[in-house]
Design a protein around this motif. Sequence first.
Motif, PDB file in Angstrom:
ATOM      1  N   MET A   1     -20.091  -2.637  -9.289  1.00  0.00           N
ATOM      2  CA  MET A   1     -20.960  -2.587 -10.574  1.00  0.00           C
ATOM      3  C   MET A   1     -21.490  -4.120 -10.737  1.00  0.00           C
ATOM      4  O   MET A   1     -22.573  -4.489 -11.127  1.00  0.00           O
ATOM      5  CB  MET A   1     -20.295  -2.115 -11.877  1.00  0.00           C
ATOM      6  N   SER A   2     -20.459  -5.068 -10.603  1.00  0.00           N
ATOM      7  CA  SER A   2     -20.735  -6.527 -10.934  1.00  0.00           C
ATOM      8  C   SER A   2     -21.906  -6.996  -9.782  1.00  0.00           C
ATOM      9  O   SER A   2     -22.704  -8.021  -9.941  1.00  0.00           O
ATOM     10  CB  SER A   2     -19.403  -7.413 -11.075  1.00  0.00           C
ATOM     11  N   ASN A   3     -21.692  -6.501  -8.598  1.00  0.00           N
ATOM     12  CA  ASN A   3     -22.541  -6.878  -7.449  1.00  0.00           C
ATOM     13  C   ASN A   3     -24.015  -6.425  -7.796  1.00  0.00           C
ATOM     14  O   ASN A   3     -25.067  -7.001  -7.618  1.00  0.00           O
ATOM     15  CB  ASN A   3     -22.023  -6.091  -5.956  1.00  0.00           C
ATOM     16  N   VAL A   4     -24.109  -5.345  -8.560  1.00  0.00           N
ATOM     17  CA  VAL A   4     -25.326  -4.736  -8.896  1.00  0.00           C
ATOM     18  C   VAL A   4     -26.111  -5.509  -9.944  1.00  0.00           C
ATOM     19  O   VAL A   4     -27.120  -5.723  -9.837  1.00  0.00           O
ATOM     20  CB  VAL A   4     -25.231  -3.235  -9.231  1.00  0.00           C
ATOM     21  N   LEU A   5     -25.209  -6.095 -10.895  1.00  0.00           N
ATOM     22  CA  LEU A   5     -25.499  -6.880 -11.957  1.00  0.00           C
ATOM     23  C   LEU A   5     -26.222  -8.303 -11.303  1.00  0.00           C
ATOM     24  O   LEU A   5     -27.338  -8.705 -11.644  1.00  0.00           O
ATOM     25  CB  LEU A   5     -24.543  -7.384 -12.750  1.00  0.00           C
ATOM     26  N   PHE A  62     -26.904 -16.818  -9.927  1.00  0.00           N
ATOM     27  CA  PHE A  62     -26.584 -15.386  -9.777  1.00  0.00           C
ATOM     28  C   PHE A  62     -25.937 -14.880  -8.614  1.00  0.00           C
ATOM     29  O   PHE A  62     -26.078 -13.935  -8.047  1.00  0.00           O
ATOM     30  CB  PHE A  62     -27.846 -14.680  -9.834  1.00  0.00           C
ATOM     31  N   SER A  63     -24.903 -15.660  -8.200  1.00  0.00           N
ATOM     32  CA  SER A  63     -24.018 -15.277  -7.163  1.00  0.00           C
ATOM     33  C   SER A  63     -22.892 -14.443  -7.567  1.00  0.00           C
ATOM     34  O   SER A  63     -22.058 -13.744  -6.750  1.00  0.00           O
ATOM     35  CB  SER A  63     -23.459 -16.625  -6.358  1.00  0.00           C
ATOM     36  N   HIS A  64     -22.436 -14.401  -8.744  1.00  0.00           N
ATOM     37  CA  HIS A  64     -21.489 -13.571  -9.212  1.00  0.00           C
ATOM     38  C   HIS A  64     -21.846 -12.977 -10.577  1.00  0.00           C
ATOM     39  O   HIS A  64     -22.761 -13.510 -11.365  1.00  0.00           O
ATOM     40  CB  HIS A  64     -20.305 -14.621  -9.722  1.00  0.00           C
ATOM     41  N   ALA A  65     -21.227 -11.774 -11.081  1.00  0.00           N
ATOM     42  CA  ALA A  65     -21.837 -11.221 -12.261  1.00  0.00           C
ATOM     43  C   ALA A  65     -20.405 -10.252 -12.646  1.00  0.00           C
ATOM     44  O   ALA A  65     -19.378 -10.195 -11.832  1.00  0.00           O
ATOM     45  CB  ALA A  65     -22.755 -10.255 -12.177  1.00  0.00           C
ATOM     46  N   SER A  70     -16.024 -13.505 -15.337  1.00  0.00           N
ATOM     47  CA  SER A  70     -16.922 -14.496 -16.172  1.00  0.00           C
ATOM     48  C   SER A  70     -16.586 -15.675 -15.944  1.00  0.00           C
ATOM     49  O   SER A  70     -17.771 -16.575 -16.210  1.00  0.00           O
ATOM     50  CB  SER A  70     -16.447 -14.104 -17.663  1.00  0.00           C
ATOM     51  N   GLY A  71     -15.364 -16.155 -15.541  1.00  0.00           N
ATOM     52  CA  GLY A  71     -15.254 -17.554 -15.191  1.00  0.00           C
ATOM     53  C   GLY A  71     -16.138 -18.198 -14.059  1.00  0.00           C
ATOM     54  O   GLY A  71     -16.701 -19.304 -14.373  1.00  0.00           O
ATOM     55  N   LYS A  72     -16.415 -17.350 -13.162  1.00  0.00           N
ATOM     56  CA  LYS A  72     -17.178 -17.506 -11.918  1.00  0.00           C
ATOM     57  C   LYS A  72     -18.659 -17.554 -12.285  1.00  0.00           C
ATOM     58  O   LYS A  72     -19.304 -18.507 -11.928  1.00  0.00           O
ATOM     59  CB  LYS A  72     -16.919 -16.483 -10.700  1.00  0.00           C
ATOM     60  N   VAL A  73     -18.945 -16.690 -13.231  1.00  0.00           N
ATOM     61  CA  VAL A  73     -20.260 -16.800 -13.687  1.00  0.00           C
ATOM     62  C   VAL A  73     -20.758 -17.927 -14.535  1.00  0.00           C
ATOM     63  O   VAL A  73     -21.794 -18.724 -14.172  1.00  0.00           O
ATOM     64  CB  VAL A  73     -20.668 -15.480 -14.812  1.00  0.00           C
ATOM     65  N   VAL A  74     -19.953 -18.265 -15.235  1.00  0.00           N
ATOM     66  CA  VAL A  74     -20.087 -19.654 -15.956  1.00  0.00           C
ATOM     67  C   VAL A  74     -19.972 -21.004 -15.203  1.00  0.00           C
ATOM     68  O   VAL A  74     -20.949 -21.865 -15.240  1.00  0.00           O
ATOM     69  CB  VAL A  74     -19.223 -19.861 -17.023  1.00  0.00           C
ATOM     70  N   HIS A  75     -19.214 -20.871 -14.243  1.00  0.00           N
ATOM     71  CA  HIS A  75     -19.117 -21.941 -13.057  1.00  0.00           C
ATOM     72  C   HIS A  75     -20.123 -21.971 -12.258  1.00  0.00           C
ATOM     73  O   HIS A  75     -20.872 -22.984 -12.057  1.00  0.00           O
ATOM     74  CB  HIS A  75     -17.866 -21.895 -12.287  1.00  0.00           C
ATOM     75  N   SER A  76     -20.774 -21.071 -11.854  1.00  0.00           N
ATOM     76  CA  SER A  76     -21.921 -20.825 -11.060  1.00  0.00           C
ATOM     77  C   SER A  76     -23.329 -21.206 -11.834  1.00  0.00           C
ATOM     78  O   SER A  76     -23.986 -22.021 -11.310  1.00  0.00           O
ATOM     79  CB  SER A  76     -22.103 -19.431 -10.362  1.00  0.00           C
TER      80      SER A  76
END
Length: 127
Positions: A1-5, A62-65, A70-76
Motif C-alpha cells: 500500500m505504501s508503495n502505491v502511495l 516521494f521515495s517513501h510513503a 513516517s520517519g523516512k517520509v519526513v527525512h526524505s
Amino acid sequence: MSNVLARRGRSYAYKLVLLQAVIVGITTILLFALWGVQFGISALAGAIIAVFPNFVFATLAFSHAGASASGKVVHSFFLGEAVKLLLTIVLFAIAFGLLNVVFTPLFITYVIGLLVPWTAPLYFKQN
C-alpha cells in the motif's frame, strides 16, 4: 500500500514538473524568437534553474510513503528540500559565474517556473 502511495505522489509531482518544464520552455522559445540568442540562452538557464531542482526534489521526497515509514517520509522531504535549495544556489552561481547571461530573461523564466506549482490546483483535479 505504501508503495502505491509513494508512486501516486511521485506521479503527481512529475506531472507538475513536466507542466513547469513545458511552460518555461514555451517562455524560453518566445524570448529566443523575439529578442535573439542571448535572451534565449539566458531564459533557458532560468528554466533549468527552476525545473531541475524541482525534479530532484520530487524524486527524493516521494521515495517513501505510509504510516510505517513516517520517519523516512519526513527525512526524505527534508533531504529533498535541502538538495533542491543547494542545487538552486549552485545553478545560479554557474549561470552568473560561467555563462554570459542577461539578468531579465533569466529571472522572468525562473519566476514563471516558480509560479507554476503555486497555481497547480488550477491545472490538476484532486480526487
